[in-house]
Write a protein that holds these residues in place. Structure first.
Motif, PDB file in Angstrom:
ATOM      1  N   ALA A 123      20.679  33.341  34.766  1.00 44.10           N
ATOM      2  CA  ALA A 123      21.806  34.562  34.920  1.00 44.10           C
ATOM      3  C   ALA A 123      21.422  35.591  33.742  1.00 44.10           C
ATOM      4  O   ALA A 123      20.562  35.339  32.918  1.00 44.10           O
ATOM      5  N   LEU A 124      21.976  36.742  33.817  1.00 43.65           N
ATOM      6  CA  LEU A 124      21.677  37.742  32.952  1.00 43.65           C
ATOM      7  C   LEU A 124      22.701  37.648  31.815  1.00 43.65           C
ATOM      8  O   LEU A 124      23.910  37.483  32.184  1.00 43.65           O
ATOM      9  N   ASP A 125      22.367  37.701  30.530  1.00 47.83           N
ATOM     10  CA  ASP A 125      23.502  37.498  29.623  1.00 47.83           C
ATOM     11  C   ASP A 125      24.061  38.613  29.271  1.00 47.83           C
ATOM     12  O   ASP A 125      23.384  39.457  28.529  1.00 47.83           O
ATOM     13  N   MET A 126      25.140  39.250  29.674  1.00 44.68           N
ATOM     14  CA  MET A 126      25.507  40.326  29.677  1.00 44.68           C
ATOM     15  C   MET A 126      26.095  40.824  28.293  1.00 44.68           C
ATOM     16  O   MET A 126      25.882  42.020  27.728  1.00 44.68           O
ATOM     17  N   PRO A 127      26.410  39.874  27.360  1.00 45.55           N
ATOM     18  CA  PRO A 127      27.036  40.089  26.072  1.00 45.55           C
ATOM     19  C   PRO A 127      25.810  40.266  25.034  1.00 45.55           C
ATOM     20  O   PRO A 127      25.772  41.472  24.262  1.00 45.55           O
ATOM     21  N   GLN A 128      24.470  39.987  25.469  1.00 45.19           N
ATOM     22  CA  GLN A 128      23.292  40.474  24.789  1.00 45.19           C
ATOM     23  C   GLN A 128      22.860  41.742  25.239  1.00 45.19           C
ATOM     24  O   GLN A 128      22.340  42.514  24.610  1.00 45.19           O
ATOM     25  N   LEU A 129      22.906  41.911  26.638  1.00 50.42           N
ATOM     26  CA  LEU A 129      22.351  43.135  27.099  1.00 50.42           C
ATOM     27  C   LEU A 129      23.096  44.236  26.855  1.00 50.42           C
ATOM     28  O   LEU A 129      22.594  45.369  26.548  1.00 50.42           O
ATOM     29  N   THR A 130      24.438  44.047  26.685  1.00 51.11           N
ATOM     30  CA  THR A 130      25.324  45.184  26.077  1.00 51.11           C
ATOM     31  C   THR A 130      25.566  45.262  24.627  1.00 51.11           C
ATOM     32  O   THR A 130      26.346  46.116  24.293  1.00 51.11           O
ATOM     33  N   LEU A 131      24.973  44.443  24.132  1.00 56.76           N
ATOM     34  CA  LEU A 131      24.849  44.399  22.640  1.00 56.76           C
ATOM     35  C   LEU A 131      26.416  44.181  22.172  1.00 56.76           C
ATOM     36  O   LEU A 131      26.790  44.974  21.331  1.00 56.76           O
ATOM     37  N   GLU A 132      27.028  43.364  22.564  1.00 57.62           N
ATOM     38  CA  GLU A 132      28.293  43.138  22.255  1.00 57.62           C
ATOM     39  C   GLU A 132      28.429  42.654  20.806  1.00 57.62           C
ATOM     40  O   GLU A 132      27.963  41.612  20.363  1.00 57.62           O
ATOM     41  N   GLY A 133      29.152  43.285  20.028  1.00 59.29           N
ATOM     42  CA  GLY A 133      29.489  43.128  18.735  1.00 59.29           C
ATOM     43  C   GLY A 133      28.355  43.512  17.844  1.00 59.29           C
ATOM     44  O   GLY A 133      28.431  42.971  16.613  1.00 59.29           O
ATOM     45  N   VAL A 134      27.436  43.916  18.234  1.00 62.09           N
ATOM     46  CA  VAL A 134      26.132  44.157  17.314  1.00 62.09           C
ATOM     47  C   VAL A 134      26.399  45.771  16.641  1.00 62.09           C
ATOM     48  O   VAL A 134      27.005  46.679  17.415  1.00 62.09           O
ATOM     49  N   THR A 135      25.982  45.848  15.541  1.00 60.50           N
ATOM     50  CA  THR A 135      26.005  46.991  14.732  1.00 60.50           C
ATOM     51  C   THR A 135      24.721  47.386  14.216  1.00 60.50           C
ATOM     52  O   THR A 135      23.887  46.527  14.159  1.00 60.50           O
ATOM     53  N   PRO A 136      24.557  48.771  13.927  1.00 60.14           N
ATOM     54  CA  PRO A 136      23.319  48.979  13.416  1.00 60.14           C
ATOM     55  C   PRO A 136      22.952  48.244  12.100  1.00 60.14           C
ATOM     56  O   PRO A 136      21.663  47.795  12.018  1.00 60.14           O
ATOM     57  N   GLY A 137      23.956  48.104  11.238  1.00 63.28           N
ATOM     58  CA  GLY A 137      23.762  47.074  10.095  1.00 63.28           C
ATOM     59  C   GLY A 137      23.301  45.808  10.212  1.00 63.28           C
ATOM     60  O   GLY A 137      22.375  45.241   9.698  1.00 63.28           O
ATOM     61  N   SER A 138      23.984  45.329  11.480  1.00 62.67           N
ATOM     62  CA  SER A 138      23.440  43.795  11.657  1.00 62.67           C
ATOM     63  C   SER A 138      21.909  43.767  12.024  1.00 62.67           C
ATOM     64  O   SER A 138      21.239  42.821  11.729  1.00 62.67           O
TER      65      SER A 138
END
Length: 477
Positions: free
Chosen positions: A180-195
């Protein structure tokens, strides 16, 4: 055949030279134990942090290879920076590399002893920490003392088997998830430049030591091609390995009911989840061997830097001696092995836990690597300018490399009041000051030597120039 330095020449293949860099990176240890620390910072952007780290070190590799493709010696980046920026910068580099390799070796020796204690403990055997530290350092000393080719082959097999097992397990985990493709990772869900930037601090530390193949200038076959390929290859291969395994491990923990950030052995947990627990056990042993290979991988370049600096009059001449039959820098190897054991052993005597010692020593070593990577990236365009081969893209690559290295520098030192780069908690906030004190003392000693014997600078330049000329002539053949 013996080199002008008394070391064995033309004995290491590309794979064996590549193994030296891989051993110091110790890529097995990231997915097997440390990935949760990075995920805690970068979250679904962990794979992107590894990609950014990979790109940064590719630029550093380009700057290193301006030197490595024209010259080679046991002095590693120390010799290159003397050539580019002069003796003072070279001495700063040499001392920084010595600290970086030795403290990395000390840190992973603690990891080796800690991991050994856990595995042996299942059998009801509980040796002391100092016994396990002595065992790891002693075996590494023998391999480095006896034969550089034996060292390289041992590291190649130990790290290679571990990487294959982890790759196989990750493929099975992904298959268990139906590829499976992990969409939360591929769409950078919850990710900020600082993180992403904060996670990059640990990512860059994970790559530290990728350049250590440059210390095998005498022993490598066709070094002007083999070493540059190993430097670039180790950064790229390790980066791709980190990127793929981190993506699959984060996917594997999705909906597992357990957080990867709180799991000390993530691959062991995932192997149980897919009914392949025996693979997790094998990887645990592989991680143990990876820790040992890293100890050995650190002793080899540290000894060769001491060896080369001793030949330039910066240390006692005995450290510049090569074994008559083994053709290894045996005195320097013995000293480095002893120091690698001594510091963790003293910490153990003061009842500092092995896991804590591993973190403290690992944090300190990072300052040495970052200093060297910045110096080599500044030295490269200066070196090319002296040869009248400097082009605009060389300056751009230098600036990009320095820029990437400043991110972990800021992250490890911290900026008061910043949420992106907060000042580290004690005792980590003291480590930058200890590193600066170390440089002041070691460089002060060099300035005293220089005042007593101005000839030392001339000898350093002449020694480096002779090495450069010899290998430059070889390249033209």
């Amino acid at each position: 055949m013996t080199s002008a330095h008394g070391l064995k020449t033309n004995c290491l293949s590309f794979g064996e030279v590549l193994a030296q860099s891989f051993a110091v990176i110790a890529p097995t240890t990231i997915p097997a134990s440390n990935i949760g620390l990075i995920v805690a910072l970068s979250g679904n952007g962990t794979w992107l942090s590894f990609l950014i780290g990979l790109l940064g070190l590719v630029f550093v590799s380009i700057n290193i290879n301006h030197f490595a493709s024209r010259s080679a010696s046991p002095g590693s980046l120390y010799s290159y920076i003397v050539k580019g920026l002069g003796p003072t910068a070279g001495v700063i580099c040499g001392w920084s590399l010595v600290l970086a390799y030795l403290f990395t070796g000390m840190s992973v020796l603690c990891g080796f002893a800690n991991f050994s204690s856990i595995l042996i403990g299942h059998l009801g055997i509980h040796p002391s920490s100092i016994t396990l530290l002595a065992l790891g350092a002693g075996i590494a000393w023998y391999a480095a003392y006896k034969d550089i080719q034996l060292s390289a082959i041992a590291m190649l097999w130990m790290e290679g088997i571990s990487l294959v097992l982890i790759a196989l397990l990750c493929l099975l985990i992904w298959a268990h998830k139906g590829f499976a493709l992990d969409m939360p990772q591929l769409t950078l869900e919850g990710v900020t430049p600082g993180s992403l930037a904060t996670g990059l601090v640990l990512v860059m530390f994970g790559f530290s030591g990728f350049e250590s193949a440059t210390s095998l200038g005498d022993e490598a076959k066709n070094p002007l091609r083999t070493i540059p390929r190993s430097v670039m290859g180790s950064a790229i291969l390790a980066g791709l390995f980190f990127l793929c395994t981190s993506y699959i491990e984060v996917l594997g923990f999705r909906d597992a009911g357990v957080s990867i950030t709180k799991t000390e052995e993530p691959l062991a947990f995932l192997s149980q989840q897919i009914g392949m627990g025996f693979l997790g056990d094998l990887i645990a042993f592989g991680a143990l061997f990876s820790f040992f290979a890293c100890v050995l991988g650190c002793i080899n370049p540290a000894a060769r830097i001491f060896f080369m600096m001793a030949r330039h009059g910066l240390f006692h001449s005995r450290l510049g001696a090569a074994h008559s039959s083994n053709r290894t820098p045996y005195v320097a190897v013995t000293m480095c092995s002893f120091l690698t054991f001594l510091v963790p052993a003293v910490m153990a005597l003061f009842h500092i836990k092995l896991f804590e010692s591993m973190g403290y020593l690992g944090a300190i070593c990072s300052y040495g690597f970052l200093t060297v990577y910045i110096l080599i990236s500044i030295a490269a365009p200066v070196y090319l300018h002296k040869m009248r081969k400097l082009r605009l893209h060389h300056v751009v690559f230098s600036l990009l490399a320095v820029g990437f290295m400043m991110i972990p520098v800021l992250g490890s030192v911290g900026i008061p009041g910043s949420t992106m780069f907060p000042v580290p908690e004690p005792p980590y906030n003291v480590f930058p000051h200890l590193f600066l004190l170390y440089l002041v003392i070691t460089c002060g000693w060099f300035f005293m030597q220089r005042l007593r014997s101005p000839r030392i600078v001339v000898e350093m330049r002449q020694g480096i120039e002779e090495i450069h000329t010899r290998f430059n002539d070889r390249q033209k053949l």
